[in-house]
Write a protein that holds these residues in place. Structure first.
Motif, PDB file in Angstrom:
ATOM      1  N   PRO A 162      32.526  -2.852 -15.156  1.00  0.00           N
ATOM      2  CA  PRO A 162      32.435  -3.355 -13.780  1.00  0.00           C
ATOM      3  C   PRO A 162      33.411  -2.680 -12.803  1.00  0.00           C
ATOM      4  CG  PRO A 162      32.412  -5.176 -15.319  1.00  0.00           C
ATOM      5  CD  PRO A 162      32.727  -3.935 -16.111  1.00  0.00           C
ATOM      6  N   ASN A 163      34.499  -2.109 -13.316  1.00  0.00           N
ATOM      7  CA  ASN A 163      35.473  -1.439 -12.449  1.00  0.00           C
ATOM      8  C   ASN A 163      34.881  -0.219 -11.749  1.00  0.00           C
ATOM      9  OD1 ASN A 163      37.243  -3.328 -13.445  1.00  0.00           O
ATOM     10  ND2 ASN A 163      38.324  -1.894 -14.773  1.00  0.00           N
ATOM     11  N   LYS A 164      33.785   0.297 -12.262  1.00  0.00           N
ATOM     12  CA  LYS A 164      33.133   1.478 -11.672  1.00  0.00           C
ATOM     13  C   LYS A 164      32.307   1.105 -10.436  1.00  0.00           C
ATOM     14  CE  LYS A 164      34.183   4.029 -15.372  1.00  0.00           C
ATOM     15  NZ  LYS A 164      35.537   4.487 -15.377  1.00  0.00           N
ATOM     16  N   ILE A 165      32.041  -0.181 -10.283  1.00  0.00           N
ATOM     17  CA  ILE A 165      31.256  -0.666  -9.145  1.00  0.00           C
ATOM     18  C   ILE A 165      32.218  -1.300  -8.146  1.00  0.00           C
ATOM     19  CG2 ILE A 165      29.395  -2.230  -8.449  1.00  0.00           C
ATOM     20  CD1 ILE A 165      28.467  -2.001 -11.475  1.00  0.00           C
ATOM     21  N   PRO A 166      32.339  -0.726  -6.948  1.00  0.00           N
ATOM     22  CA  PRO A 166      33.349  -1.200  -5.999  1.00  0.00           C
ATOM     23  C   PRO A 166      33.379  -2.715  -5.785  1.00  0.00           C
ATOM     24  CG  PRO A 166      32.390   0.826  -5.201  1.00  0.00           C
ATOM     25  CD  PRO A 166      31.606   0.431  -6.424  1.00  0.00           C
ATOM     26  N   TYR A 167      32.236  -3.352  -5.677  1.00  0.00           N
ATOM     27  CA  TYR A 167      32.212  -4.806  -5.452  1.00  0.00           C
ATOM     28  C   TYR A 167      32.954  -5.543  -6.568  1.00  0.00           C
ATOM     29  CZ  TYR A 167      30.479  -9.589  -5.290  1.00  0.00           C
ATOM     30  OH  TYR A 167      30.401 -10.958  -5.270  1.00  0.00           O
ATOM     31  N   PHE A 168      32.651  -5.187  -7.811  1.00  0.00           N
ATOM     32  CA  PHE A 168      33.283  -5.858  -8.951  1.00  0.00           C
ATOM     33  C   PHE A 168      34.751  -5.457  -9.105  1.00  0.00           C
ATOM     34  CE2 PHE A 168      28.751  -6.058 -10.190  1.00  0.00           C
ATOM     35  CZ  PHE A 168      28.635  -7.449 -10.198  1.00  0.00           C
ATOM     36  N   ALA A 169      35.050  -4.202  -8.814  1.00  0.00           N
ATOM     37  CA  ALA A 169      36.444  -3.745  -8.875  1.00  0.00           C
ATOM     38  C   ALA A 169      37.295  -4.531  -7.882  1.00  0.00           C
ATOM     39  CB  ALA A 169      36.522  -2.256  -8.587  1.00  0.00           C
ATOM     40  N   ARG A 170      36.791  -4.697  -6.670  1.00  0.00           N
ATOM     41  CA  ARG A 170      37.551  -5.445  -5.653  1.00  0.00           C
ATOM     42  C   ARG A 170      37.737  -6.915  -6.048  1.00  0.00           C
ATOM     43  NH1 ARG A 170      34.367  -1.960  -2.211  1.00  0.00           N
ATOM     44  NH2 ARG A 170      35.763  -0.369  -1.397  1.00  0.00           N
ATOM     45  N   ARG A 171      36.731  -7.491  -6.682  1.00  0.00           N
ATOM     46  CA  ARG A 171      36.863  -8.874  -7.156  1.00  0.00           C
ATOM     47  C   ARG A 171      37.963  -8.975  -8.213  1.00  0.00           C
ATOM     48  NH1 ARG A 171      31.436 -11.746  -8.719  1.00  0.00           N
ATOM     49  NH2 ARG A 171      33.008 -13.204  -9.427  1.00  0.00           N
ATOM     50  N   ARG A 172      37.993  -8.004  -9.125  1.00  0.00           N
ATOM     51  CA  ARG A 172      39.037  -8.010 -10.169  1.00  0.00           C
ATOM     52  C   ARG A 172      40.415  -7.807  -9.537  1.00  0.00           C
ATOM     53  NH1 ARG A 172      37.720  -5.300 -15.688  1.00  0.00           N
ATOM     54  NH2 ARG A 172      36.938  -7.399 -15.997  1.00  0.00           N
ATOM     55  N   ILE A 173      40.497  -6.903  -8.588  1.00  0.00           N
ATOM     56  CA  ILE A 173      41.766  -6.651  -7.897  1.00  0.00           C
ATOM     57  C   ILE A 173      42.223  -7.924  -7.188  1.00  0.00           C
ATOM     58  CG2 ILE A 173      42.834  -5.396  -5.969  1.00  0.00           C
ATOM     59  CD1 ILE A 173      40.875  -3.033  -6.819  1.00  0.00           C
ATOM     60  N   SER A 174      41.320  -8.589  -6.501  1.00  0.00           N
ATOM     61  CA  SER A 174      41.673  -9.818  -5.772  1.00  0.00           C
ATOM     62  C   SER A 174      42.166 -10.905  -6.727  1.00  0.00           C
ATOM     63  CB  SER A 174      40.483 -10.327  -4.959  1.00  0.00           C
ATOM     64  OG  SER A 174      40.190  -9.419  -3.933  1.00  0.00           O
ATOM     65  N   ARG A 175      41.501 -11.071  -7.850  1.00  0.00           N
ATOM     66  CA  ARG A 175      41.935 -12.077  -8.834  1.00  0.00           C
ATOM     67  C   ARG A 175      43.318 -11.734  -9.391  1.00  0.00           C
ATOM     68  NH1 ARG A 175      36.677 -11.506 -10.644  1.00  0.00           N
ATOM     69  NH2 ARG A 175      37.360 -10.403 -12.508  1.00  0.00           N
ATOM     70  N   ARG A 176      43.522 -10.484  -9.698  1.00  0.00           N
ATOM     71  CA  ARG A 176      44.833 -10.078 -10.235  1.00  0.00           C
ATOM     72  C   ARG A 176      45.919 -10.196  -9.172  1.00  0.00           C
ATOM     73  NH1 ARG A 176      43.429  -5.466 -14.440  1.00  0.00           N
ATOM     74  NH2 ARG A 176      42.326  -6.822 -15.891  1.00  0.00           N
ATOM     75  N   TRP A 177      45.550  -9.911  -7.927  1.00  0.00           N
ATOM     76  CA  TRP A 177      46.524 -10.043  -6.846  1.00  0.00           C
ATOM     77  C   TRP A 177      46.966 -11.500  -6.718  1.00  0.00           C
ATOM     78  CZ3 TRP A 177      49.523  -6.847  -4.268  1.00  0.00           C
ATOM     79  CH2 TRP A 177      50.232  -7.360  -3.189  1.00  0.00           C
ATOM     80  N   GLU A 178      46.028 -12.416  -6.770  1.00  0.00           N
ATOM     81  CA  GLU A 178      46.362 -13.842  -6.685  1.00  0.00           C
ATOM     82  C   GLU A 178      47.303 -14.246  -7.816  1.00  0.00           C
ATOM     83  OE1 GLU A 178      45.812 -16.013  -4.187  1.00  0.00           O
ATOM     84  OE2 GLU A 178      45.047 -14.208  -3.198  1.00  0.00           O
ATOM     85  N   LYS A 179      47.031 -13.775  -9.020  1.00  0.00           N
ATOM     86  CA  LYS A 179      47.915 -14.082 -10.154  1.00  0.00           C
ATOM     87  C   LYS A 179      49.304 -13.498  -9.933  1.00  0.00           C
ATOM     88  CE  LYS A 179      44.367 -14.706 -13.612  1.00  0.00           C
ATOM     89  NZ  LYS A 179      43.731 -14.266 -14.842  1.00  0.00           N
ATOM     90  N   PHE A 180      49.363 -12.258  -9.423  1.00  0.00           N
ATOM     91  CA  PHE A 180      50.642 -11.616  -9.115  1.00  0.00           C
ATOM     92  C   PHE A 180      51.432 -12.445  -8.105  1.00  0.00           C
ATOM     93  CE2 PHE A 180      52.639  -8.735  -5.922  1.00  0.00           C
ATOM     94  CZ  PHE A 180      53.722  -8.316  -6.676  1.00  0.00           C
TER      95      PHE A 180
END
Length: 187
Positions: A162-180
């Motif tokens: 999913p990281n290869k698809i910008p929409y899913f990559a951004r969702r993962r980044i946003s979730r990890r950012w919230e955890k950070f």
């Protein structure tokens, strides 16, 4: 082969040690150090792989990441070379953790938002190793700063398609950012 000297040692993490490059004081060398729990650094493998992926994508904006200069053999084992992050006055940049302790998170809201947006805009995945001690605050002047991730680049998930698809990559980044943010900045 590069010969790394003990006096050029900069820092050490769980698996890797960082040395000043013996031939270029604008670069560092990350190597897996002897006596860690693993013979090979999974962190290094992930990071090198991710840097190569960024190269394939044509990544040119390394404002919030050290530039990558490739893999290298050293007297201390296999390693890779990255940019040494320095302030405008030539001093090696200090950790974001240092500045958070000194000034609090409120002082860096602008830098944090720019940093978050950089990862989203460039679809750059960071892992759970992104913590204040693994981020440097580069002073470009007395009033202009950049946050630079020096450890924690790449994804530790087993399912990375999913990281290869910008929409899913951004969702993962946003979730990890919230955890950070929740783990390290909301104290």
């Amino acid at each position: 082969m590069l010969f790394l000297k003990d006096e050029d040692f900069i820092a050490k993490g769980n698996e890797r040690a960082i040395y000043l490059h013996p031939e270029d004081n604008k670069k560092t060398v990350k190597v897996t150090y002897e006596g860690n729990q693993r013979q090979e650094s999974k962190q290094s493998q992930k990071e090198i792989s991710y840097y190569k992926e960024l190269e394939k994508r044509g990544m040119k904006n390394f404002k919030h990441l050290p530039k990558f200069y490739g893999e290298v053999e050293t007297n201390k084992g296999a390693g890779f070379v990255i940019e040494l992050i320095r302030d405008y006055d030539g001093k090696v940049s200090k950790s974001f953790a240092f500045y958070l302790k000194e000034n609090g998170v409120e002082a860096y809201q602008k830098e944090l938002e720019e940093y978050r947006q950089y990862f989203l805009d460039n679809c750059i995945i960071f892992n759970y190793g992104m913590m204040p001690k693994n981020i440097l605050l580069r002073k470009n002047s007395e009033t202009d700063f950049d946050l630079v991730l020096i450890d924690g680049l790449g994804d530790v998930s087993h399912f990375t398609l999913p990281n290869k698809i910008p929409y899913f990559a951004r969702r993962r980044i946003s979730r990890r950012w919230e955890k950070f943010v929740n783990k390290y900045l909301l104290k």
